[in-house]
Enzyme design. Structure first.
Site, PDB file in Angstrom:
ATOM      1  N   VAL A  19       0.846  -1.205   0.000  1.00  0.00           N
ATOM      2  CA  VAL A  19       0.000   0.000   0.000  1.00  0.00           C
ATOM      3  C   VAL A  19       0.875   1.245   0.000  1.00  0.00           C
ATOM      4  O   VAL A  19       2.009   1.230   0.465  1.00  0.00           O
ATOM      5  CB  VAL A  19      -0.939   0.046   1.233  1.00  0.00           C
ATOM      6  CG1 VAL A  19      -2.078  -0.929   1.093  1.00  0.00           C
ATOM      7  CG2 VAL A  19      -0.188  -0.180   2.526  1.00  0.00           C
ATOM      8  N   ALA A  32      -7.225  -0.936   0.690  1.00  0.00           N
ATOM      9  CA  ALA A  32      -7.216  -2.293   1.254  1.00  0.00           C
ATOM     10  C   ALA A  32      -6.960  -2.185   2.744  1.00  0.00           C
ATOM     11  O   ALA A  32      -6.278  -1.270   3.194  1.00  0.00           O
ATOM     12  CB  ALA A  32      -6.132  -3.135   0.601  1.00  0.00           C
TER      13      ALA A  32
HETATM   14  N1  PHE Z   1      -2.015  -7.947   5.417  1.00  0.00           N
HETATM   15  C1  PHE Z   1      -1.577  -7.013   6.422  1.00  0.00           C
HETATM   16  C2  PHE Z   1      -1.188  -7.796   7.685  1.00  0.00           C
HETATM   17  O1  PHE Z   1      -1.392  -8.976   7.727  1.00  0.00           O
HETATM   18  C3  PHE Z   1      -2.639  -6.028   6.741  1.00  0.00           C
HETATM   19  C4  PHE Z   1      -2.946  -5.127   5.608  1.00  0.00           C
HETATM   20  C5  PHE Z   1      -3.931  -5.458   4.693  1.00  0.00           C
HETATM   21  C6  PHE Z   1      -2.235  -3.945   5.446  1.00  0.00           C
HETATM   22  C7  PHE Z   1      -4.216  -4.609   3.642  1.00  0.00           C
HETATM   23  C8  PHE Z   1      -2.526  -3.091   4.413  1.00  0.00           C
HETATM   24  C9  PHE Z   1      -3.503  -3.439   3.523  1.00  0.00           C
HETATM   25  O2  PHE Z   1      -0.657  -7.258   8.626  1.00  0.00           O
END
Ligand code: PHE
Length: 343
Positions: free
Chosen positions: A257, A311
């Protein structure tokens, strides 16, 4: 006819010897001695015989009837005594064992609620694979091999490769694995929510587990903004907790992101006063989020610069902890019935 009658008797005796319960015995009695039974049937045929023979045959049938009745009575007594032996082993006067009715695990209960909330906001709710390729879990999300950010998401690897890009297989560390999987197949506008199990190679403690549930949300279209993201999160939290939830937003770094943010909610366990759950800070980090990185759109094969999207990823277990004021995340997967039956 005499032969026929004798055969009926022999057959009845054989059948009786194989019976071990009262109901079958009753049925057998009806079959041979009943109003429409075999002996009655044969008795009716007696008129076809020459008059001389009739008394002899009639007598024979009556004799067999009495014999069978006697054998059946004896059998009945033996079955009774067998059953009373069983009664001696099982004491039917003891109070019955208490029956516990099962119910949904608190995680499943909240998962169902979250599903409803996101559906009401127009999101489609999906699950996705728990065994994932390195590609969808990391590389496609702008985390090439050796990227230092991978350290945060150390996981369990599987000794096998996938057909997809000859990529290594692993247990997914987040539900973000579904971002590129969905985008590859579909064109925006997209509003997707993924709820499912994730895994991490963690040293477990009060707020960390090796197995956790995540809720991923993402929206992609031509004019999605950070304001849309914050509005969605606020709406979601207020709907889940059924009251206004205080949040705070901090900058955060996730390779997939840009810009990235982290959202904390006020600790519901202590109302922000400070406790062991929030490590005395009054806030609990629940969520990473941000605007989807152009590299992610590139991995999905979207045209450059055409779309924007947000997201976020929320830990479902932490939400459950806050909802029910649970002070240790390890209770959730402990399988301890003393814990489970409280919900
Ligand atoms: N996938 C990240 C996590 O597990 C969280 C996240 C999701 C961050 C989407 C930014 C966008 O920590």
């Amino acid at each position: 006819m005499e032969e026929e009658i004798k055969k009926i008797k022999e057959k009845a005796i054989e059948e009786i010897s194989q019976i071990s319960d009262l109901l079958s015995l009753e049925n057998l009695k009806r079959k041979y001695l009943g109003r429409k039974g075999l002996l009655r049937e044969i008795l009716q045929k007696i008129t076809q015989l020459p008059e001389k023979e009739r008394p002899k045959i009639g007598k024979l049938i009556n004799q067999i009837k009495t014999d069978l009745e006697k054998i059946i009575e004896e059998k009945k007594t033996s079955i009774y005594s067998l059953e009373s032996k069983v009664e001696k082993i099982f004491d039917f006067t003891l109070p019955p064992q208490k029956i516990f009715f099962g119910h949904l695990h608190p995680i499943t209960q909240v998962k169902n609620e979250v599903t409803e909330i996101f559906q009401s906001m127009g999101f489609e709710v999906l699950e996705g694979p728990e065994v994932e390729t390195d590609w969808y879990n990391f590389e496609a999300l702008n985390m090439p091999i050796e990227h230092p950010a991978r350290d945060v998401w150390d996981t369990f690897y599987i000794n096998q490769k996938s057909k997809i890009k000859n990529s290594k297989l692993l247990l997914r560390t987040h539900t973000s694995n579904m971002q590129v999987r969905v985008m590859e197949k579909r064109k925006p506008p997209l509003r997707i929510c993924v709820i499912g199990k994730c895994f991490r190679h963690e040293a477990t403690d009060q707020t960390h587990e090796h197995t956790l549930y995540q809720i991923e949300g993402f929206a992609v279209d031509e004019k999605i903004s950070l304001a849309n993201l914050i509005y969605t999160i606020k709406n979601f939290l207020n709907a889940l907790y059924k009251k206004e939830i205080k949040i705070r937003i901090r900058p955060g770094y996730f390779p997939f992101v840009e810009p990235g943010i982290e959202i904390d909610m006020r600790c519901e366990n202590c109302q922000g006063r400070g406790c062991s759950v929030c490590k005395n800070s009054g806030w609990i980090e629940i969520l990473g989020a941000g605007m989807i990185h152009p590299k992610v759109f590139e991995s999905a094969g979207y045209p450059k610069g055409k779309y924007t999207g947000f997201a976020f990823g929320v830990g479902l277990d932490r939400l459950v902890m806050m909802l029910y004021k649970i002070d240790d995340i390890r209770w959730l997967h402990s399988g301890d019935l003393r814990f489970i039956h409280q919900f």
